[in-house]
Motif scaffolding. Structure first.
Motif, PDB file in Angstrom:
ATOM      1  N   TRP A  43       0.841  -1.227   0.000  1.00 19.69           N
ATOM      2  CA  TRP A  43       0.000   0.000   0.000  1.00 19.69           C
ATOM      3  C   TRP A  43       0.861   1.257   0.000  1.00 19.69           C
ATOM      4  N   MET A  89      -3.930   6.930  -1.314  1.00 21.02           N
ATOM      5  CA  MET A  89      -2.545   7.129  -0.866  1.00 21.02           C
ATOM      6  C   MET A  89      -1.560   6.565  -1.890  1.00 21.02           C
ATOM      7  N   ASP A 147      -7.876   5.930   8.719  1.00 21.38           N
ATOM      8  CA  ASP A 147      -6.866   6.198   7.687  1.00 21.38           C
ATOM      9  C   ASP A 147      -7.488   6.581   6.345  1.00 21.38           C
ATOM     10  N   GLN A 209      -4.106  -1.401  14.750  1.00 27.46           N
ATOM     11  CA  GLN A 209      -2.728  -0.991  15.038  1.00 27.46           C
ATOM     12  C   GLN A 209      -2.595  -0.187  16.335  1.00 27.46           C
ATOM     13  N   TRP A 217      -4.679   5.831  18.587  1.00 29.06           N
ATOM     14  CA  TRP A 217      -3.478   5.432  17.835  1.00 29.06           C
ATOM     15  C   TRP A 217      -2.919   6.704  17.182  1.00 29.06           C
ATOM     16  N   ARG A 219      -0.832   7.490  14.765  1.00 28.40           N
ATOM     17  CA  ARG A 219      -0.834   7.723  13.314  1.00 28.40           C
ATOM     18  C   ARG A 219      -2.258   7.861  12.765  1.00 28.40           C
ATOM     19  N   TRP A 223      -3.515  10.832  10.485  1.00 28.27           N
ATOM     20  CA  TRP A 223      -4.276  10.714   9.223  1.00 28.27           C
ATOM     21  C   TRP A 223      -5.548  11.554   9.309  1.00 28.27           C
ATOM     22  N   ALA A 326       5.619   1.257  12.730  1.00 30.94           N
ATOM     23  CA  ALA A 326       4.604   0.931  11.723  1.00 30.94           C
ATOM     24  C   ALA A 326       3.397   0.263  12.372  1.00 30.94           C
ATOM     25  N   TYR A 340       6.255   6.152   4.361  1.00 29.30           N
ATOM     26  CA  TYR A 340       5.255   7.241   4.456  1.00 29.30           C
ATOM     27  C   TYR A 340       5.718   8.338   5.404  1.00 29.30           C
TER      28      TYR A 340
HETATM   29  N1  GLY Z   1      -2.661   3.319   6.717  1.00 27.50           N
HETATM   30  C1  GLY Z   1      -2.013   2.314   7.416  1.00 27.50           C
HETATM   31  C2  GLY Z   1      -1.011   2.799   8.357  1.00 27.50           C
HETATM   32  O1  GLY Z   1      -0.896   3.981   8.612  1.00 27.50           O
HETATM   33  O2  GLY Z   1      -0.289   1.946   8.869  1.00 27.50           O
END
Ligand code: GLY
Length: 375
Positions: A43, A89, A147, A209, A217, A219, A223, A326, A340
């Motif tokens: 991705w 993305m 996300d 995650q 979370w 991240r 997002w 990650a 990213y």
């Molecule tokens: N969009 C998946 C991540 O941020 O891990």
């Protein structure tokens, strides 16, 4: 005029990108400071292409352009994927950017195709684009990820480019669902919200995650900030600007003094790994918000500067930023680097450098946290 530290950080980052031009595969996360790659771009392949385009646009060096074109070519076929919420993305930094820079019609066609593939996944009953289909032998077709907000700009670009209003309607319908169910009263966000995929009925918050269904979370929060800010900038409307502001306020209120968020804002112990990629994405989002609300421009710049000071990778490391996480629950890329994180660091630096002249001072005295309630 831009700022010296930001020019230096950008030059150093692009040197790092130049160091792997021509290497096989798409960098994803590091292991021990060395990139692990995916053969098809997983991705994250679009971010590598985007970094190559950034090098080309900044420096006019044809080696960056050749690397972008080489990496983008096999990636284009993935625009037709039927179960993939990450097409935004994947295709905004790569094909949309490539079309903007070169005018190549096949890049435009692939980006429009990717937008249609995303829109085709829209669940009419629940008004959402699911995060995954079957994944790890479980049915995730009712799981909606925060996300995905960062994927919606592809749909707005495609609607404007093609005149197909349905693409915009899908983006705004999904966005409305996400604002209603991912966002909590305090401005934090849930990573996942589960719906019944057949009836569309809401079930409850979850996570994949993050630390828990009730945690934030980091991240995911980033997002939310950057995704909503980007959507507001593309004309999605005031609710997106307000949502990005609320998410940013929570982020800033919980940001430690070093400017690096823990991997999850509920993981507050001193040994908890950080996530510099969340910091890069959030800094970019803050700069976008700062175009509308000038105080946030300085805050975004201060966050970016703190990130550059705290997390630029040491010599010998293959990536730009260290200290990214990650996926801690699945022990993937813990205290490592992500493509990213590197992409949004470069994107934020470029945005800062290009626009500083028209914005208020963003020097060291700009406040990092919203009201100095730093933890
Ligand atoms: N969009 C998946 C991540 O941020 O891990």
């Amino acid at each position: 005029m831009s700022e010296d530290w930001a020019e230096a950080a950008l030059a150093r980052a692009l040197d790092c990108v130049a160091g792997r031009l021509g290497a096989p595969g798409y960098p994803h996360v590091t292991q021990g400071g060395r990139w692990t790659t995916s053969p098809d771009g997983f991705w994250t392949g679009g971010f590598w292409v985007g970094l190559c385009w950034a090098g080309y646009e900044e420096q006019g060096d044809e080696r960056f352009r050749a690397a972008a074109e080489q990496a983008l070519e096999p990636f284009l076929a993935r625009a037709s994927e039927a179960h993939n919420h990450d097409l935004g993305m994947m295709f905004c930094p790569s094909a949309v950017m490539g079309f903007r820079l070169t005018g190549e019609p096949r890049y435009r066609e692939a980006a429009l195709r990717a937008a249609h593939s995303m829109a085709a996944q829209f669940n009419e009953k629940g008004r959402f684009i699911p995060g995954w289909g079957f994944f790890g032998e479980e049915d995730w077709s009712g799981a909606v990820l925060v996300d995905t907000l960062m994927n919606l700009p592809l749909l707005l670009w495609a609607a404007a480019e093609s005149g197909e209003s349905r693409l915009r309607e899908v983006a705004l319908a999904h966005g409305k669902t996400s604002l209603s169910f991912h966002f909590r009263a305090d401005g934090s966000t849930a990573h996942v919200y589960h719906f019944d995929p057949l009836t569309g009925a809401p079930i409850g918050a979850g996570t994949y995650q993050g630390k828990s269904p009730t945690s934030c979370w980091s991240r995911g929060q980033a997002w939310a900030i950057a995704g909503c800010a980007a959507l507001a900038r593309l004309g999605a409307g005031q609710p997106y600007f307000q949502a990005a502001r609320r998410a940013a306020a929570y982020y800033l209120d919980h940001l430690p003094a070093d400017g690096l968020p823990p991997w999850d804002f509920d993981a507050t112990g001193p040994a908890e790994p950080k996530d510099s990629s969340a910091a890069a994405i959030a800094a970019y989002g803050l700069l976008l918000l700062g175009e509308q609300e000038t105080a946030l421009w300085g805050t975004g710049a201060a966050c970016l500067r703190a990130l550059a000071e705290a997390a630029q990778a040491p010599p010998g490391h293959e990536a730009v930023l260290a200290h990214a996480t990650a996926d801690l629950p699945h022990r993937i890329g813990v205290d490592e680097s992500t493509i990213y994180g590197d992409y949004f660091f470069v994107r934020a630096l470029r945005h800062l450098n290009k626009n500083t002249a028209s914005q208020p001072a963003s020097g060291p005295r700009a406040r990092l946290a919203r009201d100095d309630k730093r933890r």
